[in-house]
Design an enzyme around this catalytic site. Structure first.
Site, PDB file in Angstrom:
ATOM      1  CG  HIS A 283      -2.072   0.898   1.117  1.00 59.96           C
ATOM      2  ND1 HIS A 283      -1.990   2.246   1.349  1.00 59.96           N
ATOM      3  CD2 HIS A 283      -3.344   0.646   0.739  1.00 59.96           C
ATOM      4  CE1 HIS A 283      -3.169   2.785   1.131  1.00 59.96           C
ATOM      5  NE2 HIS A 283      -4.006   1.852   0.753  1.00 59.96           N
ATOM      6  CG  ASP A 337      -8.493  -4.696  -2.841  1.00 63.85           C
ATOM      7  OD1 ASP A 337      -9.685  -4.576  -2.538  1.00 63.85           O
ATOM      8  OD2 ASP A 337      -7.879  -3.906  -3.567  1.00 63.85           O
TER       9      ASP A 337
HETATM   10  N1  ACO Z   1       4.157  -7.464  -4.244  1.00 62.23           N
HETATM   11  C1  ACO Z   1       5.509  -7.467  -4.338  1.00 62.23           C
HETATM   12  N2  ACO Z   1       6.259  -6.354  -4.194  1.00 62.23           N
HETATM   13  C2  ACO Z   1       5.606  -5.214  -3.937  1.00 62.23           C
HETATM   14  C3  ACO Z   1       4.205  -5.139  -3.813  1.00 62.23           C
HETATM   15  C4  ACO Z   1       3.485  -6.332  -3.976  1.00 62.23           C
HETATM   16  N3  ACO Z   1       2.149  -6.349  -3.887  1.00 62.23           N
HETATM   17  N4  ACO Z   1       3.847  -3.869  -3.565  1.00 62.23           N
HETATM   18  C5  ACO Z   1       4.974  -3.168  -3.537  1.00 62.23           C
HETATM   19  N5  ACO Z   1       6.038  -3.957  -3.757  1.00 62.23           N
HETATM   20  C6  ACO Z   1       7.453  -3.567  -3.769  1.00 62.23           C
HETATM   21  C7  ACO Z   1       7.827  -3.023  -5.141  1.00 62.23           C
HETATM   22  O1  ACO Z   1       8.282  -4.037  -6.003  1.00 62.23           O
HETATM   23  C8  ACO Z   1       8.902  -2.034  -4.764  1.00 62.23           C
HETATM   24  O2  ACO Z   1      10.078  -2.736  -4.468  1.00 62.23           O
HETATM   25  P1  ACO Z   1      11.522  -2.122  -4.856  1.00 62.23           P
HETATM   26  O3  ACO Z   1      11.615  -0.851  -4.066  1.00 62.23           O
HETATM   27  O4  ACO Z   1      12.475  -3.164  -4.408  1.00 62.23           O
HETATM   28  O5  ACO Z   1      11.495  -1.905  -6.330  1.00 62.23           O
HETATM   29  C9  ACO Z   1       8.420  -1.444  -3.449  1.00 62.23           C
HETATM   30  O6  ACO Z   1       7.608  -2.475  -2.852  1.00 62.23           O
HETATM   31  C10 ACO Z   1       7.562  -0.201  -3.619  1.00 62.23           C
HETATM   32  O7  ACO Z   1       6.515  -0.509  -4.531  1.00 62.23           O
HETATM   33  P2  ACO Z   1       5.745   0.554  -5.387  1.00 62.23           P
HETATM   34  O8  ACO Z   1       5.002  -0.152  -6.480  1.00 62.23           O
HETATM   35  O9  ACO Z   1       6.669   1.660  -5.770  1.00 62.23           O
HETATM   36  O10 ACO Z   1       4.748   1.104  -4.306  1.00 62.23           O
HETATM   37  P3  ACO Z   1       3.513   2.037  -4.588  1.00 62.23           P
HETATM   38  O11 ACO Z   1       3.276   2.795  -3.347  1.00 62.23           O
HETATM   39  O12 ACO Z   1       3.680   2.809  -5.849  1.00 62.23           O
HETATM   40  O13 ACO Z   1       2.357   0.983  -4.862  1.00 62.23           O
HETATM   41  C11 ACO Z   1       0.526  -0.435  -4.694  1.00 62.23           C
HETATM   42  C12 ACO Z   1       1.318   0.674  -4.005  1.00 62.23           C
HETATM   43  C13 ACO Z   1       0.104   0.023  -6.106  1.00 62.23           C
HETATM   44  C14 ACO Z   1      -0.757  -0.697  -3.907  1.00 62.23           C
HETATM   45  C15 ACO Z   1       1.404  -1.712  -4.779  1.00 62.23           C
HETATM   46  O14 ACO Z   1       1.739  -2.124  -3.471  1.00 62.23           O
HETATM   47  C16 ACO Z   1       0.744  -2.827  -5.556  1.00 62.23           C
HETATM   48  O15 ACO Z   1       0.794  -2.828  -6.794  1.00 62.23           O
HETATM   49  N6  ACO Z   1       0.079  -3.808  -4.845  1.00 62.23           N
HETATM   50  C17 ACO Z   1      -0.581  -4.884  -5.515  1.00 62.23           C
HETATM   51  C18 ACO Z   1      -1.964  -4.427  -6.013  1.00 62.23           C
HETATM   52  C19 ACO Z   1      -2.948  -4.209  -4.889  1.00 62.23           C
HETATM   53  O16 ACO Z   1      -3.105  -5.040  -4.006  1.00 62.23           O
HETATM   54  N7  ACO Z   1      -3.649  -3.056  -4.956  1.00 62.23           N
HETATM   55  C20 ACO Z   1      -4.671  -2.702  -3.986  1.00 62.23           C
HETATM   56  C21 ACO Z   1      -4.202  -1.555  -3.132  1.00 62.23           C
HETATM   57  S1  ACO Z   1      -5.409  -1.139  -1.933  1.00 62.23           S
HETATM   58  C22 ACO Z   1      -6.538  -0.285  -2.825  1.00 62.23           C
HETATM   59  O17 ACO Z   1      -6.271   0.368  -3.812  1.00 62.23           O
HETATM   60  C23 ACO Z   1      -7.937  -0.350  -2.387  1.00 62.23           C
END
Ligand code: ACO
Length: 409
Positions: A283, A337
């Site tokens: 998140h 989620d």
């Molecule tokens: N699985 C694996 N690695 C992850 C995940 C994940 N679900 N989420 C973040 N990371 C890692 C990234 O790979 C990144 O690692 P790095 O720094 O080594 O490259 C780091 O954590 C930061 O990730 P970002 O994508 O930059 O984080 P951001 O804040 O932009 O994204 C998000 C947040 C979009 C929710 C992301 O965690 C994600 O895509 N999760 C999966 C989809 C999901 O469950 N969405 C629902 C969110 S809740 C909602 O909207 C109601």
């Protein structure tokens, strides 16, 4: 010859007026991470400590004691309603649950294979064709539009579900509460009281969450003073994406793909090695387990005790253990989620309706921000850092050589 953009070039036209002092130049932050886009008194998140409050009230307290409509009143009008206010609000919502036959007929023209979020976005926008617009900002209009949207969105979600199965939509029942009526319209069966209560609590948990992507989308649309149906339709389109509300569907697809508890570790390790996101985890704000996921997990257990355990629950627990072990140091834990899909499955909600159900709840947050936005409205118009060229000469079609790349972004 084309020249590259430089940061000191100005392309504004002089108006002859003394120039207003420009706001301080900020560094570019992809995804606007950490950039305040508004001031809001609606909800508060502390991502380090796993705290979520609506109007200062802890989400756990609201989940334990409130109802979705009471919480909606709180979000939109800023205080819990009195007996009379709640009775009037609930009455008005019941009264407006039905949808025009033209909207039902419009849905009959949608392809059965279309995603219900697309159907919802189109139907929400279509409401704007029926109800007068351009009456903003007018408190009575805001209340009326909010009631219509809150009342009709569940009916539209359930109607598309019936229509795509080749059936006529099931009419709402005035003797049922908000959550029970939706489950009734979906399954044509009065739900178990625990199921209705659990679903109502799920709606509370999903009702609002500060300036997330869909709420920001709603606010940008609202800032142009367009009608609230366009505001909600734009937010629905934003919520549909798999990085936002669409993740709850993908969680079930992932659990299906994993198939057994023994496969969890290799599956998760492969995702991490291939840098794939694990759905339902991570998140932008929470760096601990999302408090909503904790409440949802307990709701799932209550439902399983009464109606039988979901076969994916053990898998989900193992996924949480492995992901927390591998990625906990990065602050990656279950988000809202992760467990919501398991609850919805037990309630008989088809997987591709999970995100529309999220939208039913989030309409209240979008409307609260819409109302707040109108009180001090200024059209959203951020700036950009131009990275293109200048003075590119126009080439006739005979002179051109293909430079377009369709294989990359
Ligand atoms: N699985 C694996 N690695 C992850 C995940 C994940 N679900 N989420 C973040 N990371 C890692 C990234 O790979 C990144 O690692 P790095 O720094 O080594 O490259 C780091 O954590 C930061 O990730 P970002 O994508 O930059 O984080 P951001 O804040 O932009 O994204 C998000 C947040 C979009 C929710 C992301 O965690 C994600 O895509 N999760 C999966 C989809 C999901 O469950 N969405 C629902 C969110 S809740 C909602 O909207 C109601």
């Amino acid at each position: 010859m084309a020249t590259p953009a430089t940061s000191d070039r100005t392309h504004g036209q002089s108006t002859g007026e003394p120039a207003k002092a420009a706001p301080p130049v900020c560094e570019f932050r992809p995804g606007l991470e950490g950039v305040p886009a508004t001031q809001s008194a609606i909800s508060f998140v502390d991502g380090k400590n796993g705290i979520l409050e609506y109007r200062g009230m802890a989400i756990e307290e609201l989940a334990a004691h409130s109802t979705f409509l009471e919480t909606t009143f709180l979000l939109i009008w800023g205080c819990l309603p009195t007996h009379e206010e709640l009775a009037e609000f609930e009455h008005d919502i019941r009264y407006h649950r039905r949808i025009k036959f033209r909207i039902r007929d419009m849905m009959k023209c949608f392809p059965d294979s279309g995603h219900p979020m697309d159907a919802l976005q189109a139907s929400a926008a279509a409401l704007g064709l029926f109800y007068s617009r351009r009456a903003l900002p007018n408190p009575a209009y805001i209340r009326q539009a909010a009631i219509r949207l809150l009342a009709k969105i569940p009916t539209m979600v359930a109607a598309f579900q019936s229509v795509r199965k080749g059936n006529d939509p099931i009419q709402p029942r005035d003797d049922l509460g908000y959550a029970a009526n939706f489950l009734y319209m979906l399954n044509e069966k009065e739900p178990d009281p625990l199921a209705a209560r659990v679903f109502d609590t799920c709606l509370i948990l999903h009702a609002e969450h500060t300036i997330n992507a869909s709420t920001f989308s709603a606010m940008v649309t609202a800032s142009t003073m367009t009608d609230p149906y366009a505001v909600v339709a734009s937010a629905v389109g934003t919520l549909a994406g798999p990085l936002h509300g669409g993740a709850n569907e993908e969680v079930i697809d992932m659990l299906e793909a994993i198939g057994s508890v023994e496969n969890v570790e290799p599956y998760i390790d492969r995702c991490i090695a291939e840098k794939q996101k694990i759905m339902g985890f991570g998140h932008r704000v929470y760096k601990v387990k999302d408090p909503r996921a904790t409440v949802l997990q307990s709701l799932a257990e209550q439902l399983f005790d009464k109606l039988g355990r979901d076969r994916y629950y053990d898998l989900a627990l193992e996924v949480e253990r492995v992901v927390s072990d591998r990625l906990g140091h990065k602050g990656i834990y279950p988000n809202v989620d992760f467990y919501s899909g398991l609850v919805y499955r037990r309630l008989g909600i088809p997987t591709d309706l999970f995100t529309p159900v999220f939208a039913i709840a989030r309409v209240s947050g979008w409307l609260a921000h819409w109302r707040e936005q109108l009180a001090t409205n200024r059209i959203f118009r951020p700036t950009q850092i131009y990275t293109g060229e200048h003075h590119v000469p126009y080439e006739s079609i005979e002179q051109r050589q293909s430079k377009a790349s369709f294989d990359t972004f």
